[in-house]
Design a protein around this motif. Structure first.
Motif, PDB file in Angstrom:
ATOM      1  N   MET A 111     -13.251 -19.897  10.906  1.00  0.00           N
ATOM      2  CA  MET A 111     -12.088 -19.096  10.554  1.00  0.00           C
ATOM      3  C   MET A 111     -11.511 -18.466  11.813  1.00  0.00           C
ATOM      4  SD  MET A 111     -11.995 -15.779   8.069  1.00  0.00           S
ATOM      5  CE  MET A 111     -12.663 -16.756   6.729  1.00  0.00           C
ATOM      6  N   LYS A 112     -10.207 -18.593  11.984  1.00  0.00           N
ATOM      7  CA  LYS A 112      -9.549 -17.985  13.127  1.00  0.00           C
ATOM      8  C   LYS A 112      -9.506 -16.478  12.934  1.00  0.00           C
ATOM      9  CE  LYS A 112      -6.484 -21.971  13.288  1.00  0.00           C
ATOM     10  NZ  LYS A 112      -5.106 -22.413  13.081  1.00  0.00           N
ATOM     11  N   LYS A 113      -9.615 -15.740  14.031  1.00  0.00           N
ATOM     12  CA  LYS A 113      -9.551 -14.289  13.929  1.00  0.00           C
ATOM     13  C   LYS A 113      -8.707 -13.723  15.045  1.00  0.00           C
ATOM     14  CE  LYS A 113     -13.971 -13.626  11.604  1.00  0.00           C
ATOM     15  NZ  LYS A 113     -15.238 -12.883  11.594  1.00  0.00           N
ATOM     16  N   ILE A 114      -8.068 -12.600  14.777  1.00  0.00           N
ATOM     17  CA  ILE A 114      -7.413 -11.845  15.826  1.00  0.00           C
ATOM     18  C   ILE A 114      -8.057 -10.481  15.865  1.00  0.00           C
ATOM     19  CG2 ILE A 114      -5.246 -13.063  15.525  1.00  0.00           C
ATOM     20  CD1 ILE A 114      -4.140 -10.547  14.258  1.00  0.00           C
ATOM     21  N   ILE A 115      -7.904  -9.794  16.957  1.00  0.00           N
ATOM     22  CA  ILE A 115      -8.555  -8.497  17.118  1.00  0.00           C
ATOM     23  C   ILE A 115      -7.686  -7.409  16.517  1.00  0.00           C
ATOM     24  CG2 ILE A 115      -9.320  -6.806  18.805  1.00  0.00           C
ATOM     25  CD1 ILE A 115     -10.049  -9.116  20.632  1.00  0.00           C
ATOM     26  N   LEU A 116      -8.289  -6.607  15.680  1.00  0.00           N
ATOM     27  CA  LEU A 116      -7.606  -5.446  15.106  1.00  0.00           C
ATOM     28  C   LEU A 116      -7.811  -4.272  16.035  1.00  0.00           C
ATOM     29  CD1 LEU A 116      -6.247  -3.785  12.892  1.00  0.00           C
ATOM     30  CD2 LEU A 116      -8.472  -3.591  11.781  1.00  0.00           C
ATOM     31  N   ALA A 117      -6.721  -3.728  16.534  1.00  0.00           N
ATOM     32  CA  ALA A 117      -6.818  -2.596  17.452  1.00  0.00           C
ATOM     33  C   ALA A 117      -7.400  -1.384  16.744  1.00  0.00           C
ATOM     34  CB  ALA A 117      -5.439  -2.259  18.007  1.00  0.00           C
ATOM     35  N   THR A 118      -7.943  -0.484  17.532  1.00  0.00           N
ATOM     36  CA  THR A 118      -8.477   0.761  16.985  1.00  0.00           C
ATOM     37  C   THR A 118      -7.386   1.482  16.216  1.00  0.00           C
ATOM     38  OG1 THR A 118      -9.932   0.927  18.878  1.00  0.00           O
ATOM     39  CG2 THR A 118      -9.596   2.926  17.576  1.00  0.00           C
ATOM     40  N   SER A 119      -7.731   2.056  15.119  1.00  0.00           N
ATOM     41  CA  SER A 119      -6.733   2.662  14.220  1.00  0.00           C
ATOM     42  C   SER A 119      -5.866   3.670  14.953  1.00  0.00           C
ATOM     43  CB  SER A 119      -7.431   3.390  13.072  1.00  0.00           C
ATOM     44  OG  SER A 119      -8.260   2.506  12.397  1.00  0.00           O
ATOM     45  N   ALA A 120      -4.561   3.544  14.769  1.00  0.00           N
ATOM     46  CA  ALA A 120      -3.640   4.504  15.362  1.00  0.00           C
ATOM     47  C   ALA A 120      -3.645   5.794  14.564  1.00  0.00           C
ATOM     48  CB  ALA A 120      -2.246   3.917  15.430  1.00  0.00           C
ATOM     49  N   MET A 121      -3.899   5.659  13.273  1.00  0.00           N
ATOM     50  CA  MET A 121      -3.982   6.857  12.440  1.00  0.00           C
ATOM     51  C   MET A 121      -4.879   6.586  11.252  1.00  0.00           C
ATOM     52  SD  MET A 121      -0.409   7.037  10.334  1.00  0.00           S
ATOM     53  CE  MET A 121       0.707   6.399  11.561  1.00  0.00           C
ATOM     54  N   ALA A 122      -5.580   7.584  10.822  1.00  0.00           N
ATOM     55  CA  ALA A 122      -6.414   7.457   9.628  1.00  0.00           C
ATOM     56  C   ALA A 122      -5.595   7.914   8.434  1.00  0.00           C
ATOM     57  CB  ALA A 122      -7.669   8.307   9.780  1.00  0.00           C
ATOM     58  N   LEU A 123      -6.141   7.707   7.243  1.00  0.00           N
ATOM     59  CA  LEU A 123      -5.470   8.255   6.069  1.00  0.00           C
ATOM     60  C   LEU A 123      -5.435   9.767   6.183  1.00  0.00           C
ATOM     61  CD1 LEU A 123      -6.961   6.086   3.204  1.00  0.00           C
ATOM     62  CD2 LEU A 123      -4.592   6.184   3.955  1.00  0.00           C
ATOM     63  N   MET A 124      -4.270  10.345   6.098  1.00  0.00           N
ATOM     64  CA  MET A 124      -4.098  11.769   6.331  1.00  0.00           C
ATOM     65  C   MET A 124      -4.056  12.531   5.013  1.00  0.00           C
ATOM     66  SD  MET A 124      -1.033  11.335   9.110  1.00  0.00           S
ATOM     67  CE  MET A 124      -0.109  10.435   7.858  1.00  0.00           C
ATOM     68  N   ALA A 125      -4.425  13.784   5.113  1.00  0.00           N
ATOM     69  CA  ALA A 125      -4.368  14.617   3.914  1.00  0.00           C
ATOM     70  C   ALA A 125      -2.948  14.685   3.390  1.00  0.00           C
ATOM     71  CB  ALA A 125      -4.893  16.014   4.222  1.00  0.00           C
ATOM     72  N   GLY A 126      -2.011  14.685   4.330  1.00  0.00           N
ATOM     73  CA  GLY A 126      -0.611  14.769   3.929  1.00  0.00           C
ATOM     74  C   GLY A 126      -0.133  13.559   3.186  1.00  0.00           C
ATOM     75  N   MET A 127      -0.884  12.438   3.295  1.00  0.00           N
ATOM     76  CA  MET A 127      -0.491  11.227   2.604  1.00  0.00           C
ATOM     77  C   MET A 127      -0.701  11.358   1.111  1.00  0.00           C
ATOM     78  SD  MET A 127      -1.885   7.419   3.391  1.00  0.00           S
ATOM     79  CE  MET A 127      -2.779   6.966   1.914  1.00  0.00           C
ATOM     80  N   ALA A 128      -1.514  12.320   0.734  1.00  0.00           N
ATOM     81  CA  ALA A 128      -1.884  12.440  -0.668  1.00  0.00           C
ATOM     82  C   ALA A 128      -0.706  12.827  -1.552  1.00  0.00           C
ATOM     83  CB  ALA A 128      -3.000  13.460  -0.823  1.00  0.00           C
ATOM     84  N   PHE A 129       0.276  13.488  -0.975  1.00  0.00           N
ATOM     85  CA  PHE A 129       1.397  13.883  -1.818  1.00  0.00           C
ATOM     86  C   PHE A 129       2.435  12.760  -1.898  1.00  0.00           C
ATOM     87  CE2 PHE A 129       2.854  15.295   2.366  1.00  0.00           C
ATOM     88  CZ  PHE A 129       4.153  14.845   2.387  1.00  0.00           C
ATOM     89  N   ALA A 130       2.908  12.522  -3.096  1.00  0.00           N
ATOM     90  CA  ALA A 130       3.944  11.512  -3.307  1.00  0.00           C
ATOM     91  C   ALA A 130       5.298  12.190  -3.263  1.00  0.00           C
ATOM     92  CB  ALA A 130       3.745  10.833  -4.661  1.00  0.00           C
ATOM     93  N   GLN A 131       6.320  11.402  -3.067  1.00  0.00           N
ATOM     94  CA  GLN A 131       7.664  11.957  -3.132  1.00  0.00           C
ATOM     95  C   GLN A 131       7.921  12.295  -4.599  1.00  0.00           C
ATOM     96  OE1 GLN A 131      10.539   9.429  -1.308  1.00  0.00           O
ATOM     97  NE2 GLN A 131       9.468   9.369   0.639  1.00  0.00           N
ATOM     98  N   GLU A 132       7.878  13.565  -4.882  1.00  0.00           N
ATOM     99  CA  GLU A 132       7.855  14.030  -6.263  1.00  0.00           C
ATOM    100  C   GLU A 132       9.051  13.509  -7.050  1.00  0.00           C
ATOM    101  OE1 GLU A 132       7.385  18.219  -8.701  1.00  0.00           O
ATOM    102  OE2 GLU A 132       7.299  18.178  -6.504  1.00  0.00           O
ATOM    103  N   GLY A 133       8.737  12.854  -8.151  1.00  0.00           N
ATOM    104  CA  GLY A 133       9.768  12.367  -9.051  1.00  0.00           C
ATOM    105  C   GLY A 133      10.474  11.103  -8.607  1.00  0.00           C
ATOM    106  N   LYS A 134      10.129  10.567  -7.456  1.00  0.00           N
ATOM    107  CA  LYS A 134      10.843   9.403  -6.936  1.00  0.00           C
ATOM    108  C   LYS A 134      10.005   8.141  -7.118  1.00  0.00           C
ATOM    109  CE  LYS A 134      12.872   7.430  -2.723  1.00  0.00           C
ATOM    110  NZ  LYS A 134      14.038   6.873  -3.412  1.00  0.00           N
ATOM    111  N   THR A 135      10.619   7.103  -7.644  1.00  0.00           N
ATOM    112  CA  THR A 135       9.973   5.792  -7.744  1.00  0.00           C
ATOM    113  C   THR A 135      10.398   4.954  -6.555  1.00  0.00           C
ATOM    114  OG1 THR A 135       9.908   5.849 -10.168  1.00  0.00           O
ATOM    115  CG2 THR A 135       9.768   3.691  -9.109  1.00  0.00           C
ATOM    116  N   ILE A 136       9.430   4.415  -5.835  1.00  0.00           N
ATOM    117  CA  ILE A 136       9.714   3.579  -4.684  1.00  0.00           C
ATOM    118  C   ILE A 136       9.965   2.148  -5.171  1.00  0.00           C
ATOM    119  CG2 ILE A 136       8.842   2.698  -2.488  1.00  0.00           C
ATOM    120  CD1 ILE A 136       9.406   5.737  -2.593  1.00  0.00           C
ATOM    121  N   ARG A 137      11.116   1.632  -4.844  1.00  0.00           N
ATOM    122  CA  ARG A 137      11.492   0.282  -5.288  1.00  0.00           C
ATOM    123  C   ARG A 137      11.119  -0.724  -4.206  1.00  0.00           C
ATOM    124  NH1 ARG A 137      15.164  -0.164  -9.367  1.00  0.00           N
ATOM    125  NH2 ARG A 137      16.464  -1.696  -8.324  1.00  0.00           N
TER     126      ARG A 137
END
Length: 244
Positions: A1-27
């Motif tokens: 299987m061919k592979k490419i190198i995944l760079a070290t994460s630029a960002m982790a899942l942030m606490a701020g990611m937990a909030f959704a855009q209130e009332g908005k559906t992403i299309r």
């Protein structure tokens, strides 16, 4: 299987990611006509690699999402005009597109494009080559010396080879594999694979920086825990390029 190198994460899942855009559906805008990336199943629902990836991204970003389909040749204008919020449609990241819209990091590594024809001797440098309009493959053919024959959909490009309108078709190899395998030897790959683009990413309006950050964080988490690699192998096979 061919592979490419995944760079070290630029960002982790942030606490701020937990909030959704209130009332908005992403299309989530896709073409629905480019298997195995995206297609409509027997129930008329969006299916494929990008449906699986997109649903999981929305779950991790805690966003309410819905899927809509749009013809490929107007998929960027209809994003910028607000008909949907994200393009997730097998779209390669290129400098030209990045001048008009913004991209997340890729959720599918750079992969090969390929030529297919009814004969291994087909003229792919001086003949007529079919490609889907507004793709990086069409741009490559236009600069190759061959005569470019553009079509609105991928299916039409393959049909043009079968009915003699074109000497060959040039497209993502992953998309061509089923056509070649299911043809019983009628359609064959021609020449060498051609690497193009910077991988497949989600397209967003340049103003939607918060939404981009949420999806980038979710993509990073899916790369790190192997979820994306598992989906790549499921939809594209054991020989597909995956992340490491």
């Amino acid at each position: 299987m061919k592979k490419i190198i995944l760079a070290t994460s630029a960002m982790a899942l942030m606490a701020g990611m937990a909030f959704a855009q209130e009332g908005k559906t992403i299309r989530m805008g896709t073409e629905g006509a480019y298997p195995p990336y995206n297609f409509l199943n027997d129930n008329g629902e969006v299916d494929g690699y990008e449906r699986e990836i997109g649903d999981e991204l929305c779950k991790r970003a805690e966003l309410k999402c819905e899927w809509v389909t749009n013809e490929w040749d107007s998929i960027i204008p209809n994003l910028t005009s607000g008909n949907y919020d994200v393009i997730i449609a097998g779209m390669s990241i290129t400098d030209a597109r990045d001048e008009v819209i913004d991209f997340t990091q890729n959720y599918l590594p750079p992969a090969a494009s390929a030529y297919a024809a009814l004969s291994a001797d087909a003229d792919i440098t001086g003949g007529v080559v079919a490609a889907q309009a507004s793709t990086i493959q069409a741009g490559h053919v236009a600069e190759s010396g061959a005569t470019l024959l553009e079509f609105a959909t991928y299916d039409e490009t393959v049909a043009a080879v079968r009915n003699g309108e074109a000497d060959a078709v040039f497209a993502d190899k992953d998309a061509l594999v089923p056509a070649v395998e299911e043809s019983g030897g009628e359609v064959v790959f021609v020449g060498d694979d051609v690497p193009l683009g910077g991988g497949i990413g989600m397209g967003l309006r340049e103003s939607d920086t918060e939404l981009k950050a949420k999806f980038d964080a979710a993509i990073t988490s899916m790369k790190e825990d192997g979820t994306i690699n598992a989906a790549i192998i499921k939809w594209f096979g054991e020989d597909a390029t995956v992340y490491e």
